[in-house]
Design a protein around this motif. Structure first.
Motif, PDB file in Angstrom:
ATOM      1  N   GLU A   1     -14.998   0.719   0.167  1.00  0.00           N
ATOM      2  CA  GLU A   1     -13.643   1.148   0.493  1.00  0.00           C
ATOM      3  C   GLU A   1     -13.023   0.217   1.509  1.00  0.00           C
ATOM      4  O   GLU A   1     -13.716  -0.355   2.367  1.00  0.00           O
ATOM      5  CB  GLU A   1     -13.645   2.579   1.052  1.00  0.00           C
ATOM      6  CG  GLU A   1     -13.957   3.645   0.018  1.00  0.00           C
ATOM      7  CD  GLU A   1     -13.705   5.039   0.559  1.00  0.00           C
ATOM      8  OE1 GLU A   1     -13.627   5.186   1.807  1.00  0.00           O
ATOM      9  OE2 GLU A   1     -13.575   5.970  -0.253  1.00  0.00           O
TER      10      GLU A   1
ATOM     11  N   SER B   1      -0.202  13.762   4.574  1.00  0.00           N
ATOM     12  CA  SER B   1      -1.067  13.500   5.727  1.00  0.00           C
ATOM     13  C   SER B   1      -0.629  12.308   6.577  1.00  0.00           C
ATOM     14  O   SER B   1      -1.076  12.164   7.719  1.00  0.00           O
ATOM     15  CB  SER B   1      -2.504  13.255   5.253  1.00  0.00           C
ATOM     16  OG  SER B   1      -2.574  12.058   4.480  1.00  0.00           O
ATOM     17  N   GLY B   2       0.217  11.449   6.010  1.00  0.00           N
ATOM     18  CA  GLY B   2       0.605  10.245   6.725  1.00  0.00           C
ATOM     19  C   GLY B   2      -0.448   9.149   6.699  1.00  0.00           C
ATOM     20  O   GLY B   2      -0.262   8.091   7.302  1.00  0.00           O
ATOM     21  N   GLN B   3      -1.546   9.378   5.992  1.00  0.00           N
ATOM     22  CA  GLN B   3      -2.632   8.405   5.942  1.00  0.00           C
ATOM     23  C   GLN B   3      -2.402   7.382   4.830  1.00  0.00           C
ATOM     24  O   GLN B   3      -1.867   7.708   3.767  1.00  0.00           O
ATOM     25  CB  GLN B   3      -3.972   9.107   5.725  1.00  0.00           C
ATOM     26  CG  GLN B   3      -4.378  10.018   6.869  1.00  0.00           C
ATOM     27  CD  GLN B   3      -5.720  10.674   6.643  1.00  0.00           C
ATOM     28  OE1 GLN B   3      -6.261  10.638   5.538  1.00  0.00           O
ATOM     29  NE2 GLN B   3      -6.273  11.273   7.679  1.00  0.00           N
ATOM     30  N   ALA B   4      -2.844   6.164   5.066  1.00  0.00           N
ATOM     31  CA  ALA B   4      -2.738   5.107   4.067  1.00  0.00           C
ATOM     32  C   ALA B   4      -3.810   5.294   2.998  1.00  0.00           C
ATOM     33  O   ALA B   4      -4.903   5.806   3.267  1.00  0.00           O
ATOM     34  CB  ALA B   4      -2.895   3.740   4.725  1.00  0.00           C
ATOM     35  N   LEU B   5      -3.486   4.880   1.786  1.00  0.00           N
ATOM     36  CA  LEU B   5      -4.440   4.954   0.687  1.00  0.00           C
ATOM     37  C   LEU B   5      -5.610   4.011   0.939  1.00  0.00           C
ATOM     38  O   LEU B   5      -5.425   2.835   1.254  1.00  0.00           O
ATOM     39  CB  LEU B   5      -3.749   4.575  -0.623  1.00  0.00           C
ATOM     40  CG  LEU B   5      -4.646   4.460  -1.868  1.00  0.00           C
ATOM     41  CD1 LEU B   5      -5.181   5.829  -2.261  1.00  0.00           C
ATOM     42  CD2 LEU B   5      -3.882   3.829  -3.027  1.00  0.00           C
ATOM     43  N   ARG B   6      -6.832   4.532   0.794  1.00  0.00           N
ATOM     44  CA  ARG B   6      -8.031   3.714   0.886  1.00  0.00           C
ATOM     45  C   ARG B   6      -8.323   3.153  -0.496  1.00  0.00           C
ATOM     46  O   ARG B   6      -8.435   3.893  -1.472  1.00  0.00           O
ATOM     47  CB  ARG B   6      -9.218   4.547   1.391  1.00  0.00           C
ATOM     48  CG  ARG B   6      -8.996   5.171   2.749  1.00  0.00           C
ATOM     49  CD  ARG B   6     -10.226   5.911   3.231  1.00  0.00           C
ATOM     50  NE  ARG B   6     -11.304   4.992   3.553  1.00  0.00           N
ATOM     51  CZ  ARG B   6     -11.455   4.420   4.744  1.00  0.00           C
ATOM     52  NH1 ARG B   6     -10.608   4.677   5.722  1.00  0.00           N
ATOM     53  NH2 ARG B   6     -12.452   3.583   4.967  1.00  0.00           N
TER      54      ARG B   6
ATOM     55  N   ARG C   1       1.273   5.323   1.266  1.00  0.00           N
ATOM     56  CA  ARG C   1       0.953   6.270   2.340  1.00  0.00           C
ATOM     57  C   ARG C   1       1.255   7.687   1.878  1.00  0.00           C
ATOM     58  O   ARG C   1       2.324   7.970   1.351  1.00  0.00           O
ATOM     59  CB  ARG C   1       1.774   5.953   3.598  1.00  0.00           C
ATOM     60  CG  ARG C   1       1.443   6.884   4.782  1.00  0.00           C
ATOM     61  CD  ARG C   1       2.249   6.537   6.032  1.00  0.00           C
ATOM     62  NE  ARG C   1       3.684   6.706   5.815  1.00  0.00           N
ATOM     63  CZ  ARG C   1       4.550   5.721   5.763  1.00  0.00           C
ATOM     64  NH1 ARG C   1       4.136   4.468   5.874  1.00  0.00           N
ATOM     65  NH2 ARG C   1       5.836   5.961   5.563  1.00  0.00           N
TER      66      ARG C   1
ATOM     67  N   GLN D   1       2.450  11.345   1.844  1.00  0.00           N
ATOM     68  CA  GLN D   1       3.453  12.104   2.588  1.00  0.00           C
ATOM     69  C   GLN D   1       2.832  13.307   3.292  1.00  0.00           C
ATOM     70  O   GLN D   1       3.247  13.681   4.387  1.00  0.00           O
ATOM     71  CB  GLN D   1       4.564  12.568   1.650  1.00  0.00           C
ATOM     72  CG  GLN D   1       5.408  11.444   1.081  1.00  0.00           C
ATOM     73  CD  GLN D   1       6.505  11.943   0.161  1.00  0.00           C
ATOM     74  OE1 GLN D   1       6.658  13.147  -0.059  1.00  0.00           O
ATOM     75  NE2 GLN D   1       7.282  11.026  -0.391  1.00  0.00           N
TER      76      GLN D   1
ATOM     77  N   ASP E   1       5.736   5.553   0.911  1.00  0.00           N
ATOM     78  CA  ASP E   1       5.127   6.846   0.598  1.00  0.00           C
ATOM     79  C   ASP E   1       5.574   7.406  -0.752  1.00  0.00           C
ATOM     80  O   ASP E   1       5.458   8.606  -0.994  1.00  0.00           O
ATOM     81  CB  ASP E   1       5.406   7.866   1.709  1.00  0.00           C
ATOM     82  CG  ASP E   1       6.887   8.129   1.919  1.00  0.00           C
ATOM     83  OD1 ASP E   1       7.718   7.531   1.200  1.00  0.00           O
ATOM     84  OD2 ASP E   1       7.228   8.934   2.809  1.00  0.00           O
TER      85      ASP E   1
ATOM     86  N   ASN F   1       0.814  -1.210   0.000  1.00  0.00           N
ATOM     87  CA  ASN F   1       0.000   0.000   0.000  1.00  0.00           C
ATOM     88  C   ASN F   1       0.851   1.265   0.000  1.00  0.00           C
ATOM     89  O   ASN F   1       2.053   1.245   0.302  1.00  0.00           O
ATOM     90  CB  ASN F   1      -0.953   0.017   1.200  1.00  0.00           C
ATOM     91  CG  ASN F   1      -2.181   0.886   0.940  1.00  0.00           C
ATOM     92  OD1 ASN F   1      -2.452   1.277  -0.191  1.00  0.00           O
ATOM     93  ND2 ASN F   1      -2.928   1.200   1.976  1.00  0.00           N
TER      94      ASN F   1
ATOM     95  N   ILE G   1      -8.963  -0.478   3.609  1.00  0.00           N
ATOM     96  CA  ILE G   1      -7.526  -0.280   3.776  1.00  0.00           C
ATOM     97  C   ILE G   1      -6.946  -1.654   4.046  1.00  0.00           C
ATOM     98  O   ILE G   1      -7.242  -2.268   5.076  1.00  0.00           O
ATOM     99  CB  ILE G   1      -7.204   0.685   4.937  1.00  0.00           C
ATOM    100  CG1 ILE G   1      -7.780   2.076   4.644  1.00  0.00           C
ATOM    101  CG2 ILE G   1      -5.690   0.783   5.128  1.00  0.00           C
ATOM    102  CD1 ILE G   1      -7.514   3.078   5.748  1.00  0.00           C
TER     103      ILE G   1
END
Length: 314
Positions: free
Chosen positions: A218, A202-207, A198, A200, A228, A196, A220
Motif C-alpha cells: 500500500e 472521512s477526509g482521508q486520501a485513498l491508499r 479523498r 468525503q 473528493d 489522488n 499514498i
C-alpha cells in the motif's frame, strides 16, 4: 381517558425522526416537509407533554434525559406505522407509489441514473426518489427502501445482496504516457505525477493497494492534485494530469473513447463489492422486489465496464 389527537401523532413522528438524525433539516427531508414545520411540531409536542425533549444548538439537537426515555417509544410507534404502510403496499399486485433509493454519487451517476428510464418504462406507476452522496444514511431512520453501498455493511437490521465486484485500476491519458512513459510495475510510479482521491466521509486520501505475489503493498502517493469526487479524478487524468486510481465503471467511458489507458491491471484485486441493502420491513414490498430484480440486469456477473478495460489494457 384523553385520546391522542392527530397533532400529537404528527409531533411524535417528527420527534422520532429528529432524534434519530440529530437535526430538523434531515428529519424534514425524510418526511417531505419543511424544517420549520418539524421544529414547530416538536415544540407543540413539548408543550403538550410538559417536558423539554431536546437541547438545541445552532447546528444540532441532543436528546434530554426525558427525551431519551421517550425516543425509543416514539421509534416503535414510527416502525409500527411504517409496517402498516408496507403491509398495504405488499397487498398490491403492481409496484406503485414512491421508491426511495440511496447510492454513492459515482454509482448513481454512471450506473443507476442512465438505467432508470428503462425501470420506469417497465413500472410506470412507480416513481423514483434517488439520493446520491458518500455520507452514511440510516435506512430505517430515513425511510429508505433500498441502498447501494460499497465496503463496510455491518448492520444486522438490513438484508443484503451482492451485485458486482468493485474493481479499481490505474489510468493515464495517452499523451501523458507518451511524454513520461508507461509504468509496467508499481515500483515505477515513483517520479510520476499522481492524482489522488479523498473520501468525503472521512477526509482521508485513498491508499493505493497493489497485489505483489502473495503480499499486498500500500502507498499514498505524493499527489499534485487531490479531489473528493471520482469523476473529477477521471477528468483530470483525461486532461493529461498524471496517473491516478479510479473505479472501473467511472473510467470505462473514457477508455472506450481513447481518452484514458488502463495501467497495471494485473496488480489490482477487487477492492470490495457493490451491494444492495434493504430493511427487513421492506422484504415483501413489490416496489423493492421489482427494483432488486432490475438491479440484476444492470449489474451483470461480468460487468461491461470491466470488459472495456480488458479490451484496451496497456
Amino acid at each position: 381517558m384523553e385520546q391522542v389527537n392527530l397533532e400529537s401523532l404528527t409531533g411524535l413522528i417528527a420527534f422520532a425522526r429528529a432524534g434519530s438524525l440529530g437535526n430538523y433539516t434531515a428529519a424534514a427531508r425524510t418526511l417531505g416537509i419543511s424544517p420549520s414545520a418539524v421544529s414547530k411540531s416538536v415544540q407543540r409536542l413539548e408543550q403538550r407533554l410538559g417536558v423539554r425533549l431536546f437541547n438545541r444548538t445552532t447546528r444540532s439537537l441532543t436528546l434530554t434525559s426525558e427525551g431519551r426515555d421517550l425516543h425509543e417509544r416514539a421509534l416503535r410507534l414510527l416502525r409500527e406505522a411504517e409496517a402498516i404502510e408496507q403491509a398495504a403496499i405488499a397487498a398490491r399486485s403492481e409496484p406503485s407509489g414512491i421508491l426511495k433509493i440511496v447510492a454513492p454519487l459515482p454509482i448513481g451517476v454512471h450506473i443507476l441514473a442512465p438505467a432508470l428510464p428503462r425501470f420506469r418504462a417497465r413500472y410506470p406507476k412507480l416513481a423514483v426518489d434517488l439520493r446520491l452522496g458518500d455520507q452514511f444514511v440510516d435506512l430505517i431512520a430515513e425511510g429508505i427502501d433500498v441502498a447501494i453501498r460499497v465496503g463496510d455493511l455491518s448492520d444486522s437490521r438490513l438484508i443484503s445482496r451482492t451485485l458486482a465486484p468493485h474493481n479499481i485500476c490505474a489510468f493515464a491519458a495517452p499523451a501523458y504516457l507518451a511524454r513520461r512513459g508507461t509504468p509496467q510495475h508499481p515500483s515505477e510510479l515513483a517520479g510520476h505525477e499522481c492524482v489522488n482521491f479523498r473520501f468525503q466521509s472521512s477526509g482521508q486520501a485513498l491508499r493505493w493497494s497493489f497485489k505483489l505475489g502473495d503480499r499486498t503493498q500500500e502507498m499514498i502517493p505524493d499527489a499534485a492534485i487531490v479531489t473528493d469526487v471520482s469523476d473529477a479524478v477521471a477528468a483530470v487524468l483525461a486532461a493529461g494530469g498524471g496517473i491516478g486510481i479510479s473505479p472501473t465503471f467511472v473510467a470505462a467511458p473514457y477508455v472506450a473513447r481513447g481518452l484514458l489507458v488502463p495501467l497495471l491491471q494485473g496488480y489490482f484485486a477487487p477492492r470490495s463489492a457493490i451491494t444492495a441493502l434493504w430493511p427487513e420491513g421492506r422484504r415483501a414490498s413489490p416496489n423493492v422486489k421489482a427494483f432488486l430484480g432490475f438491479l440484476i440486469d444492470i449489474f451483470p456477473r461480468d460487468p461491461p465496464w470491466d470488459a472495456v478495460l480488458r479490451a484496451n489494457g496497456a
